[in-house]
Design a protein around this motif. Structure first.
Motif, mmCIF file in Angstrom:
data_model
loop_
_atom_site.group_PDB
_atom_site.id
_atom_site.type_symbol
_atom_site.label_atom_id
_atom_site.label_comp_id
_atom_site.label_asym_id
_atom_site.label_seq_id
_atom_site.Cartn_x
_atom_site.Cartn_y
_atom_site.Cartn_z
ATOM 1 N N LEU A 3 0.811 -1.110 0.012
ATOM 2 C CA LEU A 3 -0.050 0.243 0.080
ATOM 3 C C LEU A 3 0.813 1.405 0.135
ATOM 4 O O LEU A 3 1.882 1.248 0.795
ATOM 5 N N LEU A 4 0.537 2.090 -0.841
ATOM 6 C CA LEU A 4 1.178 3.562 -0.962
ATOM 7 C C LEU A 4 0.266 4.445 -0.269
ATOM 8 O O LEU A 4 -0.891 4.664 -0.948
ATOM 9 N N VAL A 5 0.920 5.104 0.765
ATOM 10 C CA VAL A 5 -0.175 6.281 1.273
ATOM 11 C C VAL A 5 0.407 7.627 0.874
ATOM 12 O O VAL A 5 1.650 7.963 1.322
ATOM 13 N N LEU A 6 -0.128 8.357 0.338
ATOM 14 C CA LEU A 6 0.340 9.749 -0.222
ATOM 15 C C LEU A 6 -0.302 10.590 0.671
ATOM 16 O O LEU A 6 -1.244 11.172 0.867
ATOM 17 N N GLY A 7 0.814 10.879 1.988
ATOM 18 C CA GLY A 7 0.779 11.522 2.960
ATOM 19 C C GLY A 7 1.235 10.446 4.064
ATOM 20 O O GLY A 7 2.280 10.147 3.962
ATOM 21 N N GLY A 8 0.401 10.253 5.002
ATOM 22 C CA GLY A 8 1.121 9.346 5.987
ATOM 23 C C GLY A 8 1.620 9.771 7.457
ATOM 24 O O GLY A 8 2.071 9.028 8.150
ATOM 25 N N SER A 9 1.519 11.078 7.619
ATOM 26 C CA SER A 9 2.257 11.724 8.699
ATOM 27 C C SER A 9 1.309 12.333 9.441
ATOM 28 O O SER A 9 1.775 13.048 10.694
ATOM 29 N N ALA A 10 -0.145 12.847 9.115
ATOM 30 C CA ALA A 10 -0.658 13.747 9.798
ATOM 31 C C ALA A 10 -2.435 13.090 9.634
ATOM 32 O O ALA A 10 -2.715 12.957 8.887
ATOM 33 N N PHE A 11 -2.904 13.178 10.870
ATOM 34 C CA PHE A 11 -4.082 12.937 11.252
ATOM 35 C C PHE A 11 -4.655 11.803 10.527
ATOM 36 O O PHE A 11 -4.449 10.633 10.613
ATOM 37 N N LEU A 12 -5.602 11.757 9.183
ATOM 38 C CA LEU A 12 -6.315 10.922 8.756
ATOM 39 C C LEU A 12 -5.379 9.806 7.805
ATOM 40 O O LEU A 12 -5.383 8.855 7.922
ATOM 41 N N SER A 13 -4.560 10.537 7.162
ATOM 42 C CA SER A 13 -3.663 9.698 6.301
ATOM 43 C C SER A 13 -2.572 8.842 7.326
ATOM 44 O O SER A 13 -2.100 7.673 7.092
ATOM 45 N N ARG A 14 -2.199 9.598 8.557
ATOM 46 C CA ARG A 14 -1.422 8.903 9.333
ATOM 47 C C ARG A 14 -2.194 7.749 9.915
ATOM 48 O O ARG A 14 -1.486 6.793 10.128
ATOM 49 N N ALA A 15 -3.365 7.961 10.332
ATOM 50 C CA ALA A 15 -4.164 6.649 10.649
ATOM 51 C C ALA A 15 -4.451 5.737 9.657
ATOM 52 O O ALA A 15 -4.570 4.352 9.984
ATOM 53 N N VAL A 16 -4.555 6.018 8.377
ATOM 54 C CA VAL A 16 -4.432 4.924 7.374
ATOM 55 C C VAL A 16 -3.249 4.209 7.541
ATOM 56 O O VAL A 16 -3.284 2.842 7.541
ATOM 57 N N ALA A 17 -2.116 4.896 7.535
ATOM 58 C CA ALA A 17 -0.854 4.025 7.151
ATOM 59 C C ALA A 17 -0.527 3.294 8.673
ATOM 60 O O ALA A 17 -0.247 1.986 8.750
ATOM 61 N N ALA A 18 -1.081 3.694 9.914
ATOM 62 C CA ALA A 18 -0.825 2.947 11.124
ATOM 63 C C ALA A 18 -1.830 1.814 11.064
ATOM 64 O O ALA A 18 -1.400 0.686 11.237
ATOM 65 N N ASP A 19 -3.016 1.856 10.584
ATOM 66 C CA ASP A 19 -3.858 0.898 10.592
ATOM 67 C C ASP A 19 -3.477 -0.415 9.580
ATOM 68 O O ASP A 19 -3.469 -1.498 9.776
#
Length: 336
Positions: A3-19
């Motif tokens: 999975l590539l998360v474009l973002g991943g370090s703040a709020f929603l996108s970080r929660a996506v990467a963590a999950d």
């Protein structure tokens, strides 16, 4: 899944990467490295999306991409680089042209797309119009895609400070003998929120299952009264709510939604009824599950207590006291 998360370090996108990482997926996050650290177990690629899409990342094979961008050029370059992945694009209900109309995908009229990168500061029209353009780029350029249009996303790490106002207000109540708390509108006014962690988990589900379609990513239907009662319950507070209608708040120079001198989450009726009342049923049928608002409020308060510089927006204590004093039966604040 890769999975590539474009973002991943703040709020929603970080929660996506963590999950996704917690599920055992191989996760790569691309961002500028300015908004905080990526979660444990996530590989970080530092890149500025104003420039070319990173060639090394484009050369990798990803099963899915989650993107939260509002900038058409960013999305255009990313989709061109990775058209074969399944895309999950996070849009917004601000794409709808009529804030009073709760019509969802296929029913609500969209804003005209803005294909250029525009400074959306202070302009919800530009923000929504650019998101429409981004949606179109994903739907037309990716081999398969899901587009999710969230409403009010809340919970720990929220940088907006909107929802955080209410747990912070409950904390102030716990430290004060006064129990009166100003509440906006009418307790039966519709309202829905969604915890970022629940939304993130569902976005990962959509990526895993390669679900296609367009959804309003909103939580179960509720009312302002139910929402505030749940916040109080989650924070262990027992406020005495003093409800002020739209006209009263406007006359007191209270501003809606967020920002200085605002009463967060207040949206005047009927011009914003659409933002309050989108249908959660399609998202719930597609697997979205949500936690109780009381749990979100409890966790948000814990985050606020652990994060002294966390954003909280809204009326100051003095401003709220002035408004309360102007309500029928109100007592002028002591200025001694």
């Amino acid at each position: 899944m890769r999975l590539l998360v474009l973002g991943g370090s703040a709020f929603l996108s970080r929660a996506v990467a963590a999950d996704a990482a917690a599920r055992g997926h191989e996760v790569v996050a691309v961002n500028r490295g300015r908004s905080g650290a990526v979660p444990d177990g996530v590989r970080h690629v530092v890149a500025d999306r104003d420039g070319p899409f990173p060639a090394a990342t484009a050369a990798e094979a990803f099963d899915a991409v989650v993107d939260v961008s509002r900038t058409p050029s960013h999305v255009r370059k990313a989709v061109a680089a990775l058209p074969e992945a399944h895309w999950v694009f996070v849009s917004t209900i601000n794409v709808y042209a009529d804030d009073s109309d709760p019509g969802g995908p296929g029913a609500g009229r969209l804003r005209d797309p803005e294909p250029d990168d525009v400074d959306a500061a202070g302009s919800p029209e530009a923000y929504g119009a650019m998101k429409v353009a981004c949606e179109n780029l994903v739907l037309e350029g990716a081999g398969s895609a899901a587009v999710v249009r969230p409403g009010l996303v809340v919970g720990p790490e929220d940088p907006s400070g909107r929802f955080a106002y209410w747990p912070a207000r409950m904390a102030r109540l716990l430290d004060d003998d006064a129990t009166e708390v100003l509440a906006p509108g009418h307790p039966d006014d519709p309202m829905h929120v969604i915890d970022a962690r629940d939304l993130a988990a569902w976005l990962v589900d959509l990526a895993e299952r390669r679900v296609e379609g367009v959804f309003d990513g909103v939580g179960p239907a509720s009312t302002v009264g139910e929402l505030l009662a749940a916040v109080a319950r989650g924070c262990g507070a027992e406020p005495r709510w003093r409800w002020a209608d739209d006209a009263t708040l406007e006359a007191a120079d209270v501003r809606p939604w967020s920002g200085e001198r605002s009463l967060p989450l207040w949206l005047p009726r009927p011009e914003y009824d659409g933002m309050r009342a989108h249908d959660p049923a399609p998202a719930l049928a597609a697997g979205l599950t949500t936690r109780p608002v009381a749990d979100t409020a409890r966790d948000t308060l814990a985050w606020l207590r652990a994060t002294p510089d966390a954003a909280v927006t809204g009326l100051t204590a003095a401003e709220e006291a002035e408004v309360l004093a102007g309500l029928p039966g109100g007592r002028r604040p002591d200025r001694s």
